[in-house]
Scaffold this motif. Structure first.
Motif, PDB file in Angstrom:
ATOM      1  N   TYR A 199     -10.017   8.028   2.663  1.00  0.00           N
ATOM      2  CA  TYR A 199      -9.495   6.812   2.318  1.00  0.00           C
ATOM      3  C   TYR A 199      -8.554   6.077   3.436  1.00  0.00           C
ATOM      4  O   TYR A 199      -9.056   5.042   3.564  1.00  0.00           O
ATOM      5  CB  TYR A 199      -8.880   6.227   1.150  1.00  0.00           C
ATOM      6  N   GLY A 200      -8.493   6.907   4.526  1.00  0.00           N
ATOM      7  CA  GLY A 200      -7.444   6.122   5.423  1.00  0.00           C
ATOM      8  C   GLY A 200      -5.667   6.510   4.634  1.00  0.00           C
ATOM      9  O   GLY A 200      -5.824   6.335   3.827  1.00  0.00           O
ATOM     10  N   LYS A 201      -4.904   5.945   6.084  1.00  0.00           N
ATOM     11  CA  LYS A 201      -3.593   6.277   5.913  1.00  0.00           C
ATOM     12  C   LYS A 201      -2.597   5.356   5.197  1.00  0.00           C
ATOM     13  O   LYS A 201      -1.418   5.437   4.508  1.00  0.00           O
ATOM     14  CB  LYS A 201      -2.852   6.619   7.339  1.00  0.00           C
ATOM     15  N   SER A 202      -3.383   4.063   4.792  1.00  0.00           N
ATOM     16  CA  SER A 202      -2.774   3.091   3.774  1.00  0.00           C
ATOM     17  C   SER A 202      -2.695   2.962   3.059  1.00  0.00           C
ATOM     18  O   SER A 202      -1.940   3.525   1.491  1.00  0.00           O
ATOM     19  CB  SER A 202      -3.390   1.384   4.699  1.00  0.00           C
ATOM     20  N   ALA A 203      -4.024   3.785   2.199  1.00  0.00           N
ATOM     21  CA  ALA A 203      -4.340   4.838   0.566  1.00  0.00           C
ATOM     22  C   ALA A 203      -3.483   5.095  -0.116  1.00  0.00           C
ATOM     23  O   ALA A 203      -2.438   5.526  -0.560  1.00  0.00           O
ATOM     24  CB  ALA A 203      -5.579   5.013   0.573  1.00  0.00           C
ATOM     25  N   ALA A 204      -3.180   6.084   1.537  1.00  0.00           N
ATOM     26  CA  ALA A 204      -2.527   7.111   1.340  1.00  0.00           C
ATOM     27  C   ALA A 204      -1.186   7.096   0.492  1.00  0.00           C
ATOM     28  O   ALA A 204      -0.602   8.329   0.293  1.00  0.00           O
ATOM     29  CB  ALA A 204      -2.818   8.931   2.216  1.00  0.00           C
ATOM     30  N   LEU A 205      -0.820   6.494   1.460  1.00  0.00           N
ATOM     31  CA  LEU A 205       1.102   6.180   1.415  1.00  0.00           C
ATOM     32  C   LEU A 205       1.252   5.168   0.614  1.00  0.00           C
ATOM     33  O   LEU A 205       2.255   5.264  -0.705  1.00  0.00           O
ATOM     34  CB  LEU A 205       1.650   4.983   2.972  1.00  0.00           C
ATOM     35  N   ALA A 206       0.517   4.494  -0.060  1.00  0.00           N
ATOM     36  CA  ALA A 206       0.197   3.688  -1.359  1.00  0.00           C
ATOM     37  C   ALA A 206       0.469   4.392  -2.097  1.00  0.00           C
ATOM     38  O   ALA A 206       1.033   4.119  -3.328  1.00  0.00           O
ATOM     39  CB  ALA A 206      -0.743   2.551  -1.462  1.00  0.00           C
ATOM     40  N   ALA A 259      12.331   5.590   6.844  1.00  0.00           N
ATOM     41  CA  ALA A 259      12.909   5.815   5.368  1.00  0.00           C
ATOM     42  C   ALA A 259      13.154   4.488   5.078  1.00  0.00           C
ATOM     43  O   ALA A 259      13.217   3.181   5.835  1.00  0.00           O
ATOM     44  CB  ALA A 259      14.216   6.583   6.397  1.00  0.00           C
ATOM     45  N   TYR A 260      13.085   4.559   3.757  1.00  0.00           N
ATOM     46  CA  TYR A 260      12.346   2.880   2.999  1.00  0.00           C
ATOM     47  C   TYR A 260      13.590   3.054   1.492  1.00  0.00           C
ATOM     48  O   TYR A 260      13.890   4.280   1.507  1.00  0.00           O
ATOM     49  CB  TYR A 260      11.463   3.064   2.659  1.00  0.00           C
ATOM     50  N   ARG A 261      14.921   2.832   1.378  1.00  0.00           N
ATOM     51  CA  ARG A 261      15.004   2.091   0.188  1.00  0.00           C
ATOM     52  C   ARG A 261      13.209   2.103  -1.172  1.00  0.00           C
ATOM     53  O   ARG A 261      12.135   1.346  -0.491  1.00  0.00           O
ATOM     54  CB  ARG A 261      15.994   1.232  -0.147  1.00  0.00           C
ATOM     55  N   LYS A 262      13.831   3.216  -1.739  1.00  0.00           N
ATOM     56  CA  LYS A 262      12.580   2.075  -3.254  1.00  0.00           C
ATOM     57  C   LYS A 262      12.230   1.334  -3.437  1.00  0.00           C
ATOM     58  O   LYS A 262      11.484   0.639  -3.257  1.00  0.00           O
ATOM     59  CB  LYS A 262      13.073   3.256  -4.208  1.00  0.00           C
ATOM     60  N   SER A 263      12.925   0.028  -3.278  1.00  0.00           N
ATOM     61  CA  SER A 263      12.694  -0.792  -3.965  1.00  0.00           C
ATOM     62  C   SER A 263      11.769  -1.880  -2.398  1.00  0.00           C
ATOM     63  O   SER A 263      10.766  -2.385  -2.832  1.00  0.00           O
ATOM     64  CB  SER A 263      13.791  -2.310  -4.014  1.00  0.00           C
ATOM     65  N   VAL A 264      12.046  -1.535  -1.433  1.00  0.00           N
ATOM     66  CA  VAL A 264      10.747  -1.705  -0.270  1.00  0.00           C
ATOM     67  C   VAL A 264       9.223  -0.503  -0.682  1.00  0.00           C
ATOM     68  O   VAL A 264       8.495  -1.866  -1.104  1.00  0.00           O
ATOM     69  CB  VAL A 264      11.493  -1.283   0.895  1.00  0.00           C
ATOM     70  N   THR A 265       9.366  -0.021  -1.414  1.00  0.00           N
ATOM     71  CA  THR A 265       8.450   0.275  -1.524  1.00  0.00           C
ATOM     72  C   THR A 265       7.224  -0.132  -2.427  1.00  0.00           C
ATOM     73  O   THR A 265       6.751   0.278  -2.780  1.00  0.00           O
ATOM     74  CB  THR A 265       8.074   2.387  -1.653  1.00  0.00           C
ATOM     75  N   GLN A 266       8.431  -0.127  -3.832  1.00  0.00           N
ATOM     76  CA  GLN A 266       8.261  -1.018  -4.806  1.00  0.00           C
ATOM     77  C   GLN A 266       7.927  -2.345  -4.647  1.00  0.00           C
ATOM     78  O   GLN A 266       6.093  -2.743  -5.232  1.00  0.00           O
ATOM     79  CB  GLN A 266       8.875  -0.646  -5.966  1.00  0.00           C
ATOM     80  N   ASP A 267       8.247  -2.970  -3.357  1.00  0.00           N
ATOM     81  CA  ASP A 267       7.291  -4.446  -3.097  1.00  0.00           C
ATOM     82  C   ASP A 267       6.550  -4.744  -2.061  1.00  0.00           C
ATOM     83  O   ASP A 267       5.697  -5.762  -2.602  1.00  0.00           O
ATOM     84  CB  ASP A 267       9.109  -5.112  -2.689  1.00  0.00           C
ATOM     85  N   ILE A 268       6.778  -3.692  -1.258  1.00  0.00           N
ATOM     86  CA  ILE A 268       5.595  -4.068  -0.402  1.00  0.00           C
ATOM     87  C   ILE A 268       4.068  -3.233  -0.757  1.00  0.00           C
ATOM     88  O   ILE A 268       3.961  -2.171  -1.143  1.00  0.00           O
ATOM     89  CB  ILE A 268       5.687  -3.700   1.270  1.00  0.00           C
ATOM     90  N   LYS A 269       2.621  -4.466  -0.936  1.00  0.00           N
ATOM     91  CA  LYS A 269       1.722  -3.992  -1.395  1.00  0.00           C
ATOM     92  C   LYS A 269       0.807  -3.120   0.311  1.00  0.00           C
ATOM     93  O   LYS A 269       0.649  -3.907   0.927  1.00  0.00           O
ATOM     94  CB  LYS A 269       0.875  -4.732  -2.050  1.00  0.00           C
ATOM     95  N   VAL A 270       0.754  -2.002  -0.054  1.00  0.00           N
ATOM     96  CA  VAL A 270       0.430  -1.447   0.998  1.00  0.00           C
ATOM     97  C   VAL A 270      -1.081  -1.127   1.180  1.00  0.00           C
ATOM     98  O   VAL A 270      -2.053  -0.679  -0.138  1.00  0.00           O
ATOM     99  CB  VAL A 270       0.762  -0.255   1.770  1.00  0.00           C
ATOM    100  N   TYR A 271      -2.224  -1.822   1.862  1.00  0.00           N
ATOM    101  CA  TYR A 271      -3.920  -1.651   1.086  1.00  0.00           C
ATOM    102  C   TYR A 271      -4.620  -1.751   3.154  1.00  0.00           C
ATOM    103  O   TYR A 271      -4.040  -2.317   4.163  1.00  0.00           O
ATOM    104  CB  TYR A 271      -4.275  -2.626   1.116  1.00  0.00           C
ATOM    105  N   GLY A 272      -5.479  -1.554   3.624  1.00  0.00           N
ATOM    106  CA  GLY A 272      -6.637  -1.378   4.095  1.00  0.00           C
ATOM    107  C   GLY A 272      -6.053  -0.591   5.863  1.00  0.00           C
ATOM    108  O   GLY A 272      -5.789   0.544   5.209  1.00  0.00           O
ATOM    109  N   GLU A 273      -5.490  -1.470   6.505  1.00  0.00           N
ATOM    110  CA  GLU A 273      -4.933  -0.621   7.650  1.00  0.00           C
ATOM    111  C   GLU A 273      -3.380  -1.012   8.073  1.00  0.00           C
ATOM    112  O   GLU A 273      -3.362  -0.762   8.926  1.00  0.00           O
ATOM    113  CB  GLU A 273      -5.988  -0.519   9.061  1.00  0.00           C
ATOM    114  N   LEU A 274      -2.923  -1.656   6.676  1.00  0.00           N
ATOM    115  CA  LEU A 274      -1.114  -2.453   6.962  1.00  0.00           C
ATOM    116  C   LEU A 274      -1.125  -1.317   7.185  1.00  0.00           C
ATOM    117  O   LEU A 274       0.935  -2.230   7.207  1.00  0.00           O
ATOM    118  CB  LEU A 274      -1.392  -3.309   5.843  1.00  0.00           C
ATOM    119  N   HIS A 275      -1.350   0.504   6.698  1.00  0.00           N
ATOM    120  CA  HIS A 275       0.333   0.479   6.749  1.00  0.00           C
ATOM    121  C   HIS A 275       1.269   0.392   8.191  1.00  0.00           C
ATOM    122  O   HIS A 275       2.702   0.767   8.287  1.00  0.00           O
ATOM    123  CB  HIS A 275       0.003   2.415   7.183  1.00  0.00           C
ATOM    124  N   ARG A 276       0.721   0.445   9.153  1.00  0.00           N
ATOM    125  CA  ARG A 276       1.307  -0.036  11.459  1.00  0.00           C
ATOM    126  C   ARG A 276       2.186  -1.151  10.685  1.00  0.00           C
ATOM    127  O   ARG A 276       2.960  -1.352  11.475  1.00  0.00           O
ATOM    128  CB  ARG A 276       0.520  -0.423  12.077  1.00  0.00           C
TER     129      ARG A 276
END
Length: 316
Positions: free
Chosen positions: A77-84, A164-181
């Motif tokens: 599915y791509g890196k963005s999906a894996a990170l999400a 490195a991320y605080r948990k609040s960042v990973t909860q707030d930011i929605k990663v999709y498509g190729e937006l991991h960059r």
């Protein structure tokens, strides 16, 4: 309730695709770091549809270490999906991400955490000295310079997998498509504080790079998506209206100039392609402004659905 510093859980999220040769060595390096620093940790491997036996290796690692967690996609599915998905299942107060190809160094984890504890919400690695072919480093430099210039975020390596991320960042930011960059960009525009630290980079030891010219081109298209959705999503007229007004003024200026020539010198306009261009630019400018106004109307209609990223709230 947040954990105390001593009991802080660190989630290490690693997306991977066909990295069977590097996984055991990567695990050993991570294990050395977390044991030496006495971290409370979990390692989440997100297998993005590998077909080279990577999943079998991961299962063997989990058999001997229950801190190893595995998420496996049925297809790539791509890196963005894996990170999400990795972010969704991470339980840690802090989330560390890195690539699985051994080019990211797990021994940089303490440096990332140290920088994070200086008051940052997201710390991005900077591969100041890279061991990649010139066909990858030159496009990367152009890409990073362009993103930094257009977004105003002064970091050098947006696409570094080591972050490195605080948990609040990973909860707030929605990663999709190729937006991991663009995770630092998305976090910055959500109000989070972004930092950077120089990290060690290693030559690729196994396999081959998955970078291609198509990823470079898609990256710039995704940049347009990020700029629009962060800066102009709530104010489309600012984008379309500005472009439309400039185009309209250019077209109006051309037609006005030629009209004055017609009045003063009697020069015919019917055989002047520039006159046709002026009319077209005027019409296109009006259309852009109209699109912006329609966008504003739609935005106003859905304002009640708008959400905000809240840092703290005190009501008592």
């Amino acid at each position: 309730m947040a954990r105390t510093k001593e009991k802080q859980l660190i989630s290490i999220v690693i997306p991977l695709y066909n990295e069977v040769e590097s996984l055991n060595e990567l695990y050993q390096q991570i294990n050395e770091v977390v044991k030496a620093n006495k971290y409370n940790y979990e390692i989440i491997f997100v297998d993005d549809g590998s077909d080279d036996g990577s999943l079998d290796v991961l299962k063997k690692l989990r058999q001997k270490d229950k801190n190893v967690k595995i998420i496996s996609f049925r297809r790539n599915y791509g890196k963005s999906a894996a990170l999400a998905v990795g972010f969704e299942h991470a339980k840690g107060d802090v989330v560390i991400t890195m690539d699985a190809d051994l080019q990211d160094d797990p021994h940089e984890i303490p440096n990332l955490l140290k920088k994070l504890n200086e008051g940052y919400d997201l710390v991005s690695g900077w591969k100041k000295k890279r061991y990649d072919p010139i066909t990858k480093t030159i496009p990367s430099k152009i890409f990073n310079f362009t993103v930094s210039t257009l977004t105003g975020i002064k970091i050098h390596d947006f696409n570094c997998g080591l972050k490195a991320y605080r948990k609040s960042v990973t909860q707030d930011i929605k990663v999709y498509g190729e937006l991991h960059r663009y995770l630092p960009v998305l976090a910055h525009w959500a109000g989070y504080k972004i930092g950077e630290v120089i990290v060690q980079h290693h030559p690729r030891k196994y396999g081959k790079t998955k970078f291609g010219i198509s990823r470079f081109l898609k990256g710039f298209l995704d940049l347009l998506t990020v700029l629009f959705t962060t800066r102009y999503f709530k104010r489309p007229l600012h984008l379309f209206g500005t472009v439309g007004l400039l185009v309209f003024l250019l077209g109006f200026g051309i037609t006005l100039y030629l009209s004055l020539l017609k009045i003063i010198e009697g020069i015919a306009l019917s055989n002047r392609p520039l006159f046709i261009l002026g009319i077209m630019l005027t019409i296109v400018g009006v259309q852009f402004i109209s699109i912006g106004l329609l966008g504003e109307m739609i935005t106003r209609a859905y304002q009640h659905l708008e959400t905000y990223s809240i840092k703290e709230i005190h009501l008592d």
